[in-house]
Design a protein around this motif. Structure first.
Motif, PDB file in Angstrom:
ATOM      1  N   UNK A   1       0.840  -1.206   0.000  1.00 55.25           N
ATOM      2  CA  UNK A   1       0.000   0.000   0.000  1.00 55.25           C
ATOM      3  C   UNK A   1       0.872   1.252   0.000  1.00 55.25           C
ATOM      4  N   UNK A   2       2.008   1.205   0.682  1.00 56.37           N
ATOM      5  CA  UNK A   2       2.928   2.350   0.682  1.00 56.37           C
ATOM      6  C   UNK A   2       3.445   2.644  -0.719  1.00 56.37           C
ATOM      7  N   UNK A   3       3.707   1.590  -1.476  1.00 59.61           N
ATOM      8  CA  UNK A   3       4.160   1.757  -2.862  1.00 59.61           C
ATOM      9  C   UNK A   3       3.133   2.563  -3.656  1.00 59.61           C
ATOM     10  N   UNK A   4       1.861   2.221  -3.489  1.00 57.20           N
ATOM     11  CA  UNK A   4       0.791   2.907  -4.211  1.00 57.20           C
ATOM     12  C   UNK A   4       0.641   4.349  -3.735  1.00 57.20           C
ATOM     13  N   UNK A   5       0.603   4.539  -2.420  1.00 55.65           N
ATOM     14  CA  UNK A   5       0.400   5.874  -1.845  1.00 55.65           C
ATOM     15  C   UNK A   5       1.504   6.830  -2.296  1.00 55.65           C
ATOM     16  N   UNK A   6       2.735   6.352  -2.359  1.00 52.77           N
ATOM     17  CA  UNK A   6       3.861   7.202  -2.758  1.00 52.77           C
ATOM     18  C   UNK A   6       3.773   7.643  -4.218  1.00 52.77           C
ATOM     19  N   UNK A   7       3.021   6.890  -5.021  1.00 50.05           N
ATOM     20  CA  UNK A   7       2.863   7.240  -6.434  1.00 50.05           C
ATOM     21  C   UNK A   7       1.716   8.222  -6.658  1.00 50.05           C
TER      22      UNK A   7
ATOM     23  N   UNK B   1     -12.459  -4.056  -2.195  1.00 51.79           N
ATOM     24  CA  UNK B   1     -12.671  -4.940  -1.059  1.00 51.79           C
ATOM     25  C   UNK B   1     -13.212  -4.189   0.138  1.00 51.79           C
ATOM     26  N   UNK B   2     -12.594  -4.412   1.295  1.00 48.97           N
ATOM     27  CA  UNK B   2     -13.044  -3.780   2.534  1.00 48.97           C
ATOM     28  C   UNK B   2     -12.395  -2.421   2.776  1.00 48.97           C
ATOM     29  N   UNK B   3     -11.660  -1.921   1.775  1.00 55.74           N
ATOM     30  CA  UNK B   3     -11.220  -0.534   1.818  1.00 55.74           C
ATOM     31  C   UNK B   3      -9.865  -0.244   2.418  1.00 55.74           C
ATOM     32  N   UNK B   4      -9.037  -1.253   2.603  1.00 54.69           N
ATOM     33  CA  UNK B   4      -7.718  -1.035   3.224  1.00 54.69           C
ATOM     34  C   UNK B   4      -6.896   0.000   2.463  1.00 54.69           C
ATOM     35  N   UNK B   5      -6.689  -0.221   1.180  1.00 51.41           N
ATOM     36  CA  UNK B   5      -5.891   0.718   0.380  1.00 51.41           C
ATOM     37  C   UNK B   5      -6.602   2.053   0.256  1.00 51.41           C
ATOM     38  N   UNK B   6      -7.895   2.031   0.028  1.00 50.60           N
ATOM     39  CA  UNK B   6      -8.664   3.264  -0.154  1.00 50.60           C
ATOM     40  C   UNK B   6      -8.503   4.199   1.035  1.00 50.60           C
ATOM     41  N   UNK B   7      -8.565   3.631   2.241  1.00 55.59           N
ATOM     42  CA  UNK B   7      -8.434   4.458   3.434  1.00 55.59           C
ATOM     43  C   UNK B   7      -7.010   4.974   3.619  1.00 55.59           C
ATOM     44  N   UNK B   8      -6.012   4.175   3.218  1.00 58.80           N
ATOM     45  CA  UNK B   8      -4.624   4.646   3.273  1.00 58.80           C
ATOM     46  C   UNK B   8      -4.432   5.835   2.340  1.00 58.80           C
ATOM     47  N   UNK B   9      -5.041   5.783   1.174  1.00 59.18           N
ATOM     48  CA  UNK B   9      -4.961   6.898   0.223  1.00 59.18           C
ATOM     49  C   UNK B   9      -5.682   8.130   0.755  1.00 59.18           C
ATOM     50  N   UNK B  10      -6.868   7.918   1.311  1.00 59.64           N
ATOM     51  CA  UNK B  10      -7.670   9.044   1.808  1.00 59.64           C
ATOM     52  C   UNK B  10      -6.974   9.780   2.946  1.00 59.64           C
ATOM     53  N   UNK B  11      -6.185   9.068   3.733  1.00 54.28           N
ATOM     54  CA  UNK B  11      -5.437   9.711   4.823  1.00 54.28           C
ATOM     55  C   UNK B  11      -4.486  10.789   4.302  1.00 54.28           C
ATOM     56  N   UNK B  12      -4.060  10.639   3.051  1.00 55.33           N
ATOM     57  CA  UNK B  12      -3.112  11.575   2.434  1.00 55.33           C
ATOM     58  C   UNK B  12      -3.816  12.670   1.630  1.00 55.33           C
ATOM     59  N   UNK B  13      -5.110  12.859   1.908  1.00 53.03           N
ATOM     60  CA  UNK B  13      -5.906  13.908   1.259  1.00 53.03           C
ATOM     61  C   UNK B  13      -6.033  13.694  -0.247  1.00 53.03           C
ATOM     62  N   UNK B  14      -6.095  12.446  -0.636  1.00 47.62           N
ATOM     63  CA  UNK B  14      -6.307  12.065  -2.029  1.00 47.62           C
ATOM     64  C   UNK B  14      -7.796  11.777  -2.211  1.00 47.62           C
ATOM     65  N   UNK B  15      -8.377  12.234  -3.310  1.00 47.08           N
ATOM     66  CA  UNK B  15      -9.792  12.011  -3.591  1.00 47.08           C
ATOM     67  C   UNK B  15      -9.968  10.606  -4.180  1.00 47.08           C
ATOM     68  N   UNK B  16     -10.693   9.754  -3.481  1.00 47.26           N
ATOM     69  CA  UNK B  16     -10.770   8.349  -3.866  1.00 47.26           C
ATOM     70  C   UNK B  16     -12.204   7.921  -4.180  1.00 47.26           C
ATOM     71  N   UNK B  17     -12.379   7.342  -5.368  1.00 49.24           N
ATOM     72  CA  UNK B  17     -13.601   6.601  -5.680  1.00 49.24           C
ATOM     73  C   UNK B  17     -13.209   5.132  -5.643  1.00 49.24           C
ATOM     74  N   UNK B  18     -13.779   4.381  -4.714  1.00 48.65           N
ATOM     75  CA  UNK B  18     -13.443   2.975  -4.528  1.00 48.65           C
ATOM     76  C   UNK B  18     -14.633   2.117  -4.939  1.00 48.65           C
ATOM     77  N   UNK B  19     -14.411   1.197  -5.883  1.00 48.19           N
ATOM     78  CA  UNK B  19     -15.526   0.397  -6.399  1.00 48.19           C
ATOM     79  C   UNK B  19     -15.272  -1.098  -6.195  1.00 48.19           C
TER      80      UNK B  19
END
Length: 315
Positions: free
Chosen positions: A59-65, A78-96
């Motif tokens: 997830x860190x690999x993705x967030x850094x990009x 899924x249950x939103x693990x990556x989505x929430x990691x991204x959102x913590x960094x003030x990234x606008x996320x649509x998770x499907x």
């Protein structure tokens, strides 16, 4: 097309059942949780340490990009693990996701505001990826992410061709994906040795009683089948479309036709199906050793990594 739709329905139902079972047994999508979850038998979700070394590394690999303010699509959230990691960094996320229960519980966990985080920049929606690229004018993103999703999706060549129209200028796709095609017989031999040398490997029933050549070969063959999902034993495939795309070559070929690959990293030559099965007083030291050995063998190109982490820019 009708056959694919039927399989997608079965896929969604399979993950509805998986999600219900996981949540019922205490699953928490927060990677910073300090709790041990013994429900996850030989799974990186078991320990805080294994979550850090196996899941958070990816997830860190993705967030850094991604960067603050990016508009991002998380496909198969899924249950939103990556989505929430991204959102913590003030990234606008649509998770499907196509799983009704996945979206229900992802919303539940995000509304709990894990770690006192406000997830107002995160939206979970029950959608198939086809609904996104049918509306290329409506859905435009800086980044589109496939995080352990592509191996559930058929016709990846068509997918890559269509999804690029949902990217803004200079937009990128980010792929983190396990590929069973990259697990070699040598990988299986090393996994066998590590399991046998481990003092606390949980699968005690796999201990060889007679160290004959025949028994050793049999067990290595079983490990190879386990990692490549070619065993007849029940439980390796999660769903009807699990591993429909399992070739790194095919994915890279599809990506290169539509994108410029900027980065490829590899992980998990064997550790992903071992570190969650270590226990005992010194389990953390043993897990760290296995993790470092895995990374070393990939770095020196002695073993192939079975997880590819790819960043590619729209042409």
């Amino acid at each position: 097309m009708r056959q694919i739709k039927q399989k997608l329905l079965l896929e969604a139902k399979a993950f509805d059942r998986i999600v219900e079972k996981r949540v019922r047994n205490g699953f928490n999508p927060d990677l910073n949780s300090k709790k041990i979850n013994k429900f996850f038998f030989n799974n990186p979700w078991r320990y805080p340490l294994t979550r850090k070394l196996s899941i958070k590394e990816k997830t860190n690999f993705v967030v850094k990009e991604c960067k603050k303010g990016d508009k991002v699509l998380d496909v198969g959230c899924g249950l939103g693990t990556l989505s929430m990691e991204l959102a913590k960094k003030k990234i606008q996320v649509l998770a499907i996701d196509i799983s009704k229960e996945s979206i229900k519980y992802a919303n539940y966990f995000s509304k709990k505001k894990l770690n006192n985080t406000d997830y107002s920049n995160l939206k979970f929606q029950r959608k198939a990826i086809s609904e996104i690229f049918k509306n290329s004018g409506k859905y435009k993103f800086n980044k589109i992410i496939f995080f352990k999703t592509l191996h559930h999706l058929p016709r990846v060549g068509i997918l890559m061709k269509k999804i690029k129209y949902n990217l803004k200028k200079n937009g990128k796709i980010i792929i983190v994906e396990p590929f069973r095609s990259e697990f070699t017989y040598l990988n299986a031999v090393i996994a066998f040795i590590i399991r046998k040398l481990s003092t606390t490997w949980v699968a005690k029933e796999s201990k060889i009683k007679k160290n004959s050549l025949k028994n050793i070969e049999t067990e290595i063959n079983e490990i190879f089948k386990e990692y490549t999902y070619s065993s007849s034993k029940k439980g390796y495939d999660q769903s009807v479309m699990d591993n429909v795309t399992s070739s790194l070559y095919k994915v890279l070929n599809a990506v290169q036709k539509n994108f410029l690959i900027q980065k490829i990293l590899y992980a998990d030559s064997f550790k992903d199906k071992i570190i969650g099965g270590i226990y005992g007083k010194n389990y953390e030291n043993e897990i760290k050793f296995i993790n470092n050995l895995d990374n070393f063998l990939i770095k020196k190109k002695i073993l192939s990594g079975t997880t590819a982490m790819i960043v590619a820019k729209k042409k």
